[in-house]
Design a protein around this motif. Structure first.
Motif, short mmCIF file in Angstrom:
data_model
loop_
_atom_site.label_atom_id
_atom_site.label_comp_id
_atom_site.label_asym_id
_atom_site.label_seq_id
_atom_site.Cartn_x
_atom_site.Cartn_y
_atom_site.Cartn_z
N GLN A 98 0.82 -1.21 0.00
CA GLN A 98 0.00 0.00 0.00
C GLN A 98 0.86 1.26 0.00
OE1 GLN A 98 -3.21 0.16 -0.55
NE2 GLN A 98 -3.31 -2.06 -0.63
N GLU A 99 1.96 1.25 0.75
CA GLU A 99 2.85 2.41 0.76
C GLU A 99 3.49 2.62 -0.61
OE1 GLU A 99 5.58 1.59 3.91
OE2 GLU A 99 4.11 2.09 5.47
N ARG A 100 3.89 1.53 -1.27
CA ARG A 100 4.49 1.61 -2.60
C ARG A 100 3.48 2.15 -3.61
NH1 ARG A 100 5.91 -3.50 -3.28
NH2 ARG A 100 4.10 -3.99 -4.56
N LYS A 146 3.74 10.28 -7.31
CA LYS A 146 4.70 10.70 -8.33
C LYS A 146 4.00 10.97 -9.65
CE LYS A 146 8.77 8.37 -6.56
NZ LYS A 146 9.75 7.30 -6.78
N LYS A 147 3.04 10.15 -10.02
CA LYS A 147 2.36 10.29 -11.32
C LYS A 147 1.46 11.51 -11.34
CE LYS A 147 2.46 5.53 -12.79
NZ LYS A 147 1.71 4.34 -13.18
N THR A 148 0.88 11.88 -10.22
CA THR A 148 -0.02 13.03 -10.19
C THR A 148 0.73 14.32 -9.91
OG1 THR A 148 -0.52 12.69 -7.88
CG2 THR A 148 -1.99 11.65 -9.49
N GLY A 149 2.01 14.24 -9.58
CA GLY A 149 2.80 15.43 -9.34
C GLY A 149 2.75 15.91 -7.91
N ARG A 150 2.04 15.22 -7.04
CA ARG A 150 1.98 15.61 -5.63
C ARG A 150 3.18 15.06 -4.89
NH1 ARG A 150 -3.39 13.46 -3.37
NH2 ARG A 150 -3.65 12.35 -5.28
N GLN A 151 3.55 15.76 -3.81
CA GLN A 151 4.63 15.25 -2.97
C GLN A 151 4.43 15.57 -1.54
OE1 GLN A 151 8.28 16.52 -4.82
NE2 GLN A 151 8.49 14.42 -5.54
#
Length: 77
Positions: free
Chosen positions: A63-65, A72-77
Motif C-alpha cells: 500500500q505504501e508503494r 509521483k504520477k499526479t505530481g503531488r509530494q
C-alpha cells in the motif's frame, strides 16, 4: 511473547528464591518452556499465525508503494 514474559518472570523469581516461588517445582518452569517451544515451532505454523503476520506486513508495504507511485504520477509530494 505472552508465553516468554511469564517464563522469564517465573525463572527470575525461582532463582531469587522469592516467597512462594522458592518452593515451587522446577517442572512448572520446564513445562512452560516446553510449551512455549512447541507453540512457536509447531502450533503457529499449524494455525497459520506466522503467515498472517507476514501477509499483513507485506500488504502494508504494498500500500505504501502504491501511494508513492500514485503521488509521483499526479505530481503531488
Amino acid at each position: 511473547m505472552l508465553l516468554i514474559i511469564p517464563l522469564v518472570l517465573l525463572l527470575v523469581l525461582k532463582l531469587a528464591e522469592v516467597s512462594f516461588f522458592a518452593s515451587m517445582s522446577w517442572w512448572w518452569i520446564v513445562g512452560l518452556a516446553v510449551f512455549a517451544f512447541l507453540w512457536f515451532e509447531f502450533f503457529e505454523r499449524v494455525f497459520g499465525l506466522d503467515k498472517r503476520q507476514d501477509s499483513a506486513h507485506y500488504e502494508k508495504i504494498k500500500q505504501e508503494r502504491i501511494k508513492r507511485t500514485f503521488d509521483k504520477k499526479t505530481g503531488r509530494q
